[in-house]
Design a protein around this motif. Structure first.
Motif, PDB file in Angstrom:
ATOM      1  N   TYR A 102      54.310 -81.584 -45.952  1.00 46.08           N
ATOM      2  CA  TYR A 102      54.450 -82.337 -47.552  1.00 46.08           C
ATOM      3  C   TYR A 102      53.398 -83.507 -47.404  1.00 46.08           C
ATOM      4  O   TYR A 102      53.841 -84.484 -46.680  1.00 46.08           O
ATOM      5  CB  TYR A 102      55.748 -82.466 -47.734  1.00 46.08           C
ATOM      6  N   CYS A 120      49.987 -85.327 -50.269  1.00 44.83           N
ATOM      7  CA  CYS A 120      49.517 -85.178 -51.412  1.00 44.83           C
ATOM      8  C   CYS A 120      48.424 -84.113 -51.449  1.00 44.83           C
ATOM      9  O   CYS A 120      47.948 -83.234 -52.197  1.00 44.83           O
ATOM     10  CB  CYS A 120      48.854 -86.248 -51.889  1.00 44.83           C
ATOM     11  N   TRP A 176      49.672 -80.482 -50.563  1.00 45.72           N
ATOM     12  CA  TRP A 176      50.254 -80.256 -51.966  1.00 45.72           C
ATOM     13  C   TRP A 176      49.157 -79.685 -52.922  1.00 45.72           C
ATOM     14  O   TRP A 176      49.297 -78.626 -53.653  1.00 45.72           O
ATOM     15  CB  TRP A 176      51.128 -81.045 -52.277  1.00 45.72           C
ATOM     16  N   TYR A 177      48.687 -80.552 -53.020  1.00 46.30           N
ATOM     17  CA  TYR A 177      47.444 -80.193 -54.179  1.00 46.30           C
ATOM     18  C   TYR A 177      46.486 -78.918 -54.016  1.00 46.30           C
ATOM     19  O   TYR A 177      46.261 -78.155 -54.756  1.00 46.30           O
ATOM     20  CB  TYR A 177      46.335 -81.634 -54.248  1.00 46.30           C
ATOM     21  N   TYR A 217      51.834 -76.254 -60.450  1.00 46.74           N
ATOM     22  CA  TYR A 217      52.239 -77.844 -60.358  1.00 46.74           C
ATOM     23  C   TYR A 217      51.198 -78.788 -60.099  1.00 46.74           C
ATOM     24  O   TYR A 217      51.316 -79.960 -59.878  1.00 46.74           O
ATOM     25  CB  TYR A 217      53.459 -77.985 -59.258  1.00 46.74           C
ATOM     26  N   THR A 218      50.104 -78.099 -59.852  1.00 46.84           N
ATOM     27  CA  THR A 218      48.950 -78.954 -59.423  1.00 46.84           C
ATOM     28  C   THR A 218      47.460 -78.888 -60.192  1.00 46.84           C
ATOM     29  O   THR A 218      46.766 -79.618 -60.295  1.00 46.84           O
ATOM     30  CB  THR A 218      48.438 -78.551 -58.003  1.00 46.84           C
ATOM     31  N   CYS A 220      50.036 -88.113 -57.359  1.00 48.48           N
ATOM     32  CA  CYS A 220      51.021 -87.770 -56.267  1.00 48.48           C
ATOM     33  C   CYS A 220      51.199 -88.825 -55.462  1.00 48.48           C
ATOM     34  O   CYS A 220      50.227 -90.006 -55.317  1.00 48.48           O
ATOM     35  CB  CYS A 220      50.120 -86.743 -55.570  1.00 48.48           C
ATOM     36  N   THR A 258      58.693 -82.533 -57.473  1.00 49.11           N
ATOM     37  CA  THR A 258      57.650 -81.840 -58.024  1.00 49.11           C
ATOM     38  C   THR A 258      57.910 -82.057 -59.416  1.00 49.11           C
ATOM     39  O   THR A 258      58.839 -81.537 -59.739  1.00 49.11           O
ATOM     40  CB  THR A 258      57.314 -80.450 -57.525  1.00 49.11           C
ATOM     41  N   ARG A 263      56.283 -81.266 -63.684  1.00 47.21           N
ATOM     42  CA  ARG A 263      55.127 -80.698 -64.538  1.00 47.21           C
ATOM     43  C   ARG A 263      55.809 -81.139 -65.920  1.00 47.21           C
ATOM     44  O   ARG A 263      56.715 -80.710 -66.623  1.00 47.21           O
ATOM     45  CB  ARG A 263      55.310 -79.313 -64.450  1.00 47.21           C
ATOM     46  N   ASN A 274      62.326 -80.270 -54.021  1.00 49.53           N
ATOM     47  CA  ASN A 274      61.847 -79.187 -52.812  1.00 49.53           C
ATOM     48  C   ASN A 274      62.479 -80.024 -51.644  1.00 49.53           C
ATOM     49  O   ASN A 274      62.970 -80.956 -51.489  1.00 49.53           O
ATOM     50  CB  ASN A 274      60.353 -79.309 -52.831  1.00 49.53           C
ATOM     51  N   TYR A 311      56.199 -87.235 -53.812  1.00 45.86           N
ATOM     52  CA  TYR A 311      56.350 -86.863 -55.556  1.00 45.86           C
ATOM     53  C   TYR A 311      55.109 -86.745 -56.231  1.00 45.86           C
ATOM     54  O   TYR A 311      54.105 -87.720 -56.330  1.00 45.86           O
ATOM     55  CB  TYR A 311      57.123 -88.271 -56.100  1.00 45.86           C
ATOM     56  N   SER A 312      55.161 -85.552 -56.980  1.00 49.61           N
ATOM     57  CA  SER A 312      53.750 -85.127 -57.565  1.00 49.61           C
ATOM     58  C   SER A 312      53.929 -84.906 -58.900  1.00 49.61           C
ATOM     59  O   SER A 312      55.169 -84.538 -59.401  1.00 49.61           O
ATOM     60  CB  SER A 312      53.155 -83.871 -56.933  1.00 49.61           C
TER      61      SER A 312
END
Length: 199
Positions: A23, A25, A28-29, A36-37, A104, A144, A146, A159, A178-179
């Motif tokens: 995990y 940024c 995850w991206y 979510y990205t 993020c 996460t 959205r 998550n 956190y994103s």
């Protein structure tokens, strides 16, 4: 559907390529669910860090690590609920798209956790009551979000649930993240009329 051959370790997730990814940024991206990205290979992330002398990110109300009985989202705990460690690095997608924005937060390499750990050791907190964990613990948060104005949807997913330890673990702390993907509904105003020149 996750295609990783074995379950991923704490502070990691099953990427879209079927490999367990830590995990952070950038991972995850690139490898999380695009919902979510809104990942775009031509638009990399640009990151800025904070030192222990810098103020926290003012806009952020989600802690990275909590010492207490439960995680927190949308609020920052204080005793007797908990002690928190703020995020120390912010990454933003480099683009001029006004409809979508991906931001993020994560922990910067070299983050000094000493003050947080000292506060946790001396804090007087409420006892845990029917929550998990049973005793005040270090909880490493991965959130996460959205925020979709077009579809009237705001979804926050926690998550890596159960990612906590009784003793502080810096490796797990580095996996806090956190994103948020914001999809805005743009409003268009009336067309602007320009004066015409007289002959």
């Amino acid at each position: 559907m996750c295609a990783c051959p074995t379950p991923c370790e704490p502070s990691s997730f099953c990427g879209s390529d079927g490999i367990c990814r830590p995990y952070n940024c950038n991972s995850w991206y690139q490898y999380a669910n695009i919902t979510y990205t809104s990942y775009d290979a031509s638009l990399p992330l640009s990151c800025e860090g904070r030192s222990k002398f810098d103020p926290e990110f003012d806009e952020l109300v989600n802690p990275a690590v909590v010492f207490g009985c439960t995680g927190f989202s949308g609020t920052l705990p204080s005793p007797p609920e908990g002690i928190y460690q703020p995020f120390t690095r912010k990454c933003t997608r480099n683009d001029t798209n006004l409809e979508e924005k991906f931001v993020c937060y994560e922990m910067a390499e070299g983050t000094n956790y000493d003050i947080f750990v000292e506060k946790a050791a001396s804090a007087t907190l409420d006892p845990c009551d029917g929550t998990s964990p049973d005793l005040p613990s270090f909880i490493y948060q991965v959130l996460t979000e959205r925020d979709d104005d077009i579809n009237n949807l705001n979804e926050i997913v926690m998550n890596d649930g159960g990612n906590s330890t009784l003793e502080f673990n810096e490796t797990r702390a580095m996996g806090a993240m956190y994103s948020v993907l914001t999809i805005a509904k743009l409003t268009t105003g009336a067309p602007t009329s320009f004066p015409t020149s007289l002959p």
